[in-house]
Enzyme design. Structure first.
Site, PDB file in Angstrom:
ATOM      1  N   CYS A   1       0.819  -1.225   0.000  1.00 49.41           N
ATOM      2  CA  CYS A   1       0.000   0.000   0.000  1.00 49.41           C
ATOM      3  C   CYS A   1       0.844   1.262   0.000  1.00 49.41           C
ATOM      4  O   CYS A   1       0.343   2.349  -0.291  1.00 49.41           O
ATOM      5  CB  CYS A   1      -0.962  -0.013   1.182  1.00 49.41           C
ATOM      6  SG  CYS A   1      -2.137  -1.368   1.059  1.00 49.41           S
TER       7      CYS A   1
ATOM      8  N   HIS B   1      -3.472   7.082   2.144  1.00 48.91           N
ATOM      9  CA  HIS B   1      -3.838   5.778   1.587  1.00 48.91           C
ATOM     10  C   HIS B   1      -5.213   5.391   2.124  1.00 48.91           C
ATOM     11  O   HIS B   1      -5.515   5.591   3.302  1.00 48.91           O
ATOM     12  CB  HIS B   1      -2.785   4.748   2.003  1.00 48.91           C
ATOM     13  CG  HIS B   1      -3.218   3.339   1.713  1.00 48.91           C
ATOM     14  ND1 HIS B   1      -3.604   2.925   0.452  1.00 48.91           N
ATOM     15  CD2 HIS B   1      -3.354   2.257   2.526  1.00 48.91           C
ATOM     16  CE1 HIS B   1      -3.936   1.649   0.508  1.00 48.91           C
ATOM     17  NE2 HIS B   1      -3.807   1.222   1.742  1.00 48.91           N
TER      18      HIS B   1
ATOM     19  N   ASN C   1      -9.983  -0.532  -0.732  1.00 52.02           N
ATOM     20  CA  ASN C   1      -8.519  -0.394  -0.737  1.00 52.02           C
ATOM     21  C   ASN C   1      -7.958  -1.020  -2.012  1.00 52.02           C
ATOM     22  O   ASN C   1      -7.972  -2.241  -2.170  1.00 52.02           O
ATOM     23  CB  ASN C   1      -7.965  -1.094   0.516  1.00 52.02           C
ATOM     24  CG  ASN C   1      -6.452  -1.013   0.629  1.00 52.02           C
ATOM     25  OD1 ASN C   1      -5.777  -0.541  -0.287  1.00 52.02           O
ATOM     26  ND2 ASN C   1      -5.922  -1.491   1.740  1.00 52.02           N
TER      27      ASN C   1
END
Ligand code: COA
Length: 328
Positions: free
Chosen positions: A112, A253, A283
């Site tokens: 990520c 993020h 995500n």
């Protein structure tokens, strides 16, 4: 000389998977997912659609947006943990498809935080003076590594991504100002895909044991993510002597709305300063930050001169932050 962002572009697969769709697959509810994560729906690729397909859309969009001939592109960096295959790199496939005949490139595995790692790498290449057109793309096809019988993971992730074109800044105020990057492998066990590499090469056994899917200890990851994102965001502000009120947009993020809210609160950001789209996409791993950037530019939340703070946390553990003065 600084590196600056000259163009942004994003790609989201058309197919929408809602929380109600997931209710039919695992023991979960729309209420649980929305209240614990902030996610209402996510995108998933259509049959046969791959990471390199999404990257190619993005790369072509970047060429157009930045008025660049494919032959001018010098480097293609693709942050992803879901490449089409271990080798060749997704960057090579994309280079061929867009006809970037003078480019070299590579994939970067930073989960990520991958996009921030890749953006920092691209920045240093431009700052070296050797490269003037560097494409940085972050894309993941998380549906390829999700176990749709595991409610701990399958509700959280989606497919998609985006990218930016990096070029030398024309105005010395603009561009990538600073970054702080970290990794701590002692967190490796809490979020991983353990099968398919040299530790557990693909076999009937690894498939039987579901080792090719992503697994995580959500509670541990949550705790480290809040601390990691908040600490590294504060650290870069202090290092550059910038107050949180001076940041025009905080682009974190998108892993969980509660993680974002906690990190933003600790840094002293008010809601209007924080970009959130996790409700629509979940995500997308390396994809979240470039998707946010492109949406924010399109909607006018990022303008020339805007001061932007990026922050991310992910598997590894990896985490990082970056300060950008928008414009070339
Ligand atoms: N639907 C319903 N129940 C679920 C569920 C789902 N999709 N997923 C887990 N649960 C259950 C668990 O089995 C557990 O039940 P138990 O207590 O009976 O064992 C319970 O919900 C856990 O609840 P809670 O402790 O309140 O969950 P949480 O607040 O920790 O939220 C996550 C769980 C996964 C959403 C959260 O921990 C998280 O977001 N972690 C970080 C994940 C992440 O961002 N990963 C990527 C990092 S980049």
């Amino acid at each position: 000389m600084r590196a600056a962002v000259s163009a942004t572009y994003r790609y989201l697969p058309k197919q929408i998977m809602t929380n109600h769709d997931l209710e039919k697959m695992v023991d979960t509810s729309d209420e649980w997912i929305q209240s614990r994560t902030g996610i209402a729906e996510r995108r998933v690729v259509s049959e046969g659609e791959t990471t390199s397909d999404m990257c190619t859309h993005i790369a072509k969009g970047l060429l157009e947006q930045s008025n660049t001939d494919p032959n001018e592109v010098e480097v293609i960096i693709i942050a992803t943990v879901t490449p089409d295959m271990p080798t060749p790199a997704t960057a090579s496939l994309v280079q061929n498809r867009i006809g970037a005949n003078n480019a070299w490139g590579f994939d970067l595995s930073g989960a990520c935080t991958g996009f921030i790692y890749a953006l920092d790498t691209g920045t240093r290449l431009v700052e070296s003076g050797k490269y003037k057109k560097v494409m940085v793309i972050g894309v993941d096809t998380m549906s390829a590594v999700l176990d749709y019988t595991d409610r701990n993971t399958c509700v959280l992730f989606g497919d998609g991504g985006g990218g930016i074109m990096l070029e030398p800044a024309e105005n010395e105020e603009n561009g990538i100002i600073d970054s702080i990057l970290r990794t701590d492998g002692s967190g490796a066990d809490y979020l991983k895909i353990s099968g398919g590499g040299s530790l557990h090469p693909a076999s009937h056994d690894t498939v039987d044991q579901n080792l090719h899917y992503i697994r995580q200890d959500g509670k541990v990851v949550f705790k480290y993510a809040v601390k990691g994102m908040a600490d590294i965001s504060e650290e870069i502000l202090i290092k550059n002597n910038i107050k949180s009120s001076s940041i025009d947009l905080y682009v974190p993020h998108q892993a969980n709305k509660r993680i974002i809210d906690s990190a933003a609160k600790r840094c002293g950001f008010i809601d209007d300063q924080v970009y959130i789209n996790i409700n629509r996409y979940g995500n997308t791993t390396a994809g979240t930050i470039p998707i946010c950037l492109d949406e924010a530019v399109e909607s006018g939340r990022i303008n020339k001169g805007s001061l932007i703070l990026l922050a991310a946390f992910g598997a590894g553990f990896t985490w990082g932050s970056m300060l950008i003065r928008w414009g070339k």
